[in-house]
Design a protein around this motif. Structure first.
Motif, PDB file in Angstrom:
ATOM      1  N   ASP A 338       6.518 153.202  93.235  1.00 54.52           N
ATOM      2  CA  ASP A 338       7.576 152.374  93.817  1.00 54.52           C
ATOM      3  C   ASP A 338       7.015 151.146  94.525  1.00 54.52           C
ATOM      4  O   ASP A 338       6.184 151.260  95.423  1.00 54.52           O
ATOM      5  CB  ASP A 338       8.393 153.189  94.822  1.00 54.52           C
ATOM      6  CG  ASP A 338       9.139 154.344  94.178  1.00 54.52           C
ATOM      7  OD1 ASP A 338       9.312 154.301  92.952  1.00 54.52           O
ATOM      8  OD2 ASP A 338       9.530 155.275  94.896  1.00 54.52           O
ATOM      9  N   ASP A 361      13.416 150.641  96.907  1.00 55.38           N
ATOM     10  CA  ASP A 361      12.340 150.179  96.045  1.00 55.38           C
ATOM     11  C   ASP A 361      12.903 149.229  94.987  1.00 55.38           C
ATOM     12  O   ASP A 361      14.075 149.321  94.595  1.00 55.38           O
ATOM     13  CB  ASP A 361      11.603 151.359  95.395  1.00 55.38           C
ATOM     14  CG  ASP A 361      12.452 152.127  94.404  1.00 55.38           C
ATOM     15  OD1 ASP A 361      12.244 151.987  93.191  1.00 55.38           O
ATOM     16  OD2 ASP A 361      13.350 152.882  94.857  1.00 55.38           O
ATOM     17  N   SER A 384      15.200 150.119  90.061  1.00 54.58           N
ATOM     18  CA  SER A 384      14.817 150.964  91.192  1.00 54.58           C
ATOM     19  C   SER A 384      14.716 152.401  90.718  1.00 54.58           C
ATOM     20  O   SER A 384      15.513 152.852  89.895  1.00 54.58           O
ATOM     21  CB  SER A 384      15.857 150.833  92.308  1.00 54.58           C
ATOM     22  OG  SER A 384      15.626 151.760  93.347  1.00 54.58           O
ATOM     23  N   SER A 385      13.739 153.132  91.240  1.00 51.53           N
ATOM     24  CA  SER A 385      13.608 154.545  90.854  1.00 51.53           C
ATOM     25  C   SER A 385      14.524 155.425  91.699  1.00 51.53           C
ATOM     26  O   SER A 385      15.055 156.419  91.209  1.00 51.53           O
ATOM     27  CB  SER A 385      12.160 155.003  91.012  1.00 51.53           C
ATOM     28  OG  SER A 385      11.808 155.096  92.378  1.00 51.53           O
TER      29      SER A 385
END
Length: 478
Positions: A338, A361, A384-385
């Motif tokens: 991230d 992130d 984004s994760s």
């Protein structure tokens, strides 16, 4: 070697995004749910590493997969077409002929003699596998990687049209993230930088107005060149961000490792930031920030005598190893994937103030480039994760207050969001966001169309197969 088949049990997983897709197709009208805006005319063209596996060998790193173009076309009547086609490069032809033994790239190295290694490192034609990004210079459309030999293509048919030889003289390593600017005479330019490696290495910032017209804007001697994936532009400055990931050019030539694995993480150097005057080429100032690693800048602008620089920062360069193909195909969540959006405010006295842009992130950032690049701005879109093992959802950040909106869906893994402004837009976020999304449950991909203002879905178009995860794309207006 780990090979992922599209029809295997892992089709339920996001790792399908790292499976080969060698099917080249053309579909005039995809199934569409919702309403595609009729003002949207042109094509979203993306480049993806679509072939990783060959008869004798697979590539080592995601960054080295063979480049395929994918195009979602918009006719202005609500329909969406689709086409996919490999770039016809020397790298892919040789990979097919050798069963993969010939592949040389970012982190995949062929077996070769010491003489061949020295010759390849100091030759800009290391690889023409242009799988990172797309752009336009003059009347030509180009696919790019980090060697200075872009590949020309037709944005409608996706046919490969040959190499663009206009920048090889500047150095052996460049970026696939040029900026569009305007020269002092008002003529549009494509601005980039290159590293010329040798006993006396040098950074060169250059500008191009066509395939045949290029000029040097600034130079900076360097003893150990840094790996720099992108840079930033303000109205007065070109800004280079030197990651403390550096290489000795002679050791690079003589070493037994792949290209990127010759670079060494030296946090004691800090992250050095150089600002060059766009008009004169003079080095205005160098700042040193705490060590971090950056692939992508978000935006930059001049604020009086200060310079504001926004970017996606990792704590160190371990992200490079985390993107090795076997690790990605294993599908496990690993710490360090991230990046965090940061704002650096660079003062004329050399101080650097750093703060987070938002508590989320962010990678693969995009802005309203046409009107806000190099200027104060408010919105950034990115992947984004959110704690997933890879980039999964889309986010929109308001950099004024750090708030953010999210688009997410079970079993969906969204790629880079591309902002397209409405033709007659007056607001910064008046337009749509386009993203190619993997539906891991269905085993196929779809084009997602979001209203950029509300960040809600307004349409999707179903592709006939899965589109492998890629890096970047551009919307080319009709």
């Amino acid at each position: 070697m780990s090979i992922v088949a599209a029809g295997s049990a892992v089709s339920q997983s996001h790792t399908l995004g790292f499976a080969d897709q060698t099917e080249e197709v053309r579909v005039d009208a995809l199934p569409v749910a919702g309403e595609v805006p009729t003002w949207l005319r042109g094509g979203l063209v993306r480049v993806t590493p679509a072939q990783m596996d060959f008869e004798k060998r697979s590539v080592t790193h995601w960054f080295d997969g063979m480049a395929m173009l994918n195009r979602f076309g918009f006719a202005g009547d609500g329909t969406v077409s689709y086409a996919s086609r490999f770039l016809d490069t020397k790298a892919r032809r040789e990979a097919l002929a050798s069963g993969g033994a010939s592949i040389a790239g970012f982190a995949t190295d062929p077996c070769r003699s010491l003489f061949q290694r020295v010759q390849s490192v100091f030759n800009p034609a290391l690889t023409d596998n242009a799988n990172v990004n797309l752009s336009r210079v003059g009347d030509e459309y180009i696919a790019m990687t980090e060697t200075p030999i872009p590949v020309r293509f037709d944005p409608e048919t996706l046919a490969t049209l040959g190499h663009d030889e206009g920048v090889a003289r500047f150095g052996q390593i460049t970026t696939a993230h040029p900026h569009h600017g305007v020269g002092s005479d008002g003529v549009a330019e494509l601005i980039n930088f290159a590293a010329h490696l040798g006993r006396k290495s040098v950074y060169k910032i250059y500008a191009r107005r066509s395939a045949s017209e290029a000029r040097t804007l600034a130079t900076l001697p360097v003893r150990e060149p840094s790996y720099m994936h992108s840079f930033a532009l303000t109205e007065r400055h070109v800004v280079l961000i030197e990651n403390p990931l550096v290489v000795n050019p002679i050791k690079l030539a003589l070493g037994a490792k792949s290209f990127i694995h010759n670079y060494v993480w030296k946090p004691e150097l800090g992250t050095r930031i150089h600002a060059f005057d766009r008009a004169t080429g003079a080095l205005v100032r160098t700042w040193t920030a705490e060590p971090f690693f950056v692939f992508h800048t978000i935006n930059a602008y001049d604020d009086g005598d200060r310079l504001v620089l926004d970017l996606c920062a990792y704590e160190d360069a371990s992200i490079i190893d985390l993107l090795e193909l076997d690790r990605l195909r294993a599908g496990a969540a690993e710490p360090g994937l991230d990046a965090r959006p940061r704002r650096l405010t660079l003062a004329p006295n050399g101080s650097v103030d750093t703060r987070p842009l938002a508590d989320v992130d962010l990678e693969l950032p995009r802005i309203n480039y046409r009107t806000r690049n190099a200027k104060p701005y408010r919105y950034v879109y990115g992947g984004s994760s959110g704690g997933a093992p890879f980039l999964k959802r889309l986010v929109k950040i308001d950099v004024a207050d750090g708030s953010h909106r999210v688009w997410d869906e079970p079993h969906a893994w969204a790629g880079e969001p591309v902002f397209v402004p409405r033709v007659d837009a007056t607001e910064e976020d008046d337009g749509v966001v386009l993203s190619v999304v993997l539906d891991a449950l269905a085993g196929t991909s779809f084009l997602l169309v979001l209203d950029a203002h509300t960040f809600t879905e307004i349409a999707r178009a179903e592709a006939p197969h899965h589109v492998p995860f890629g890096f970047h794309g551009q919307f080319f207006s009709a």
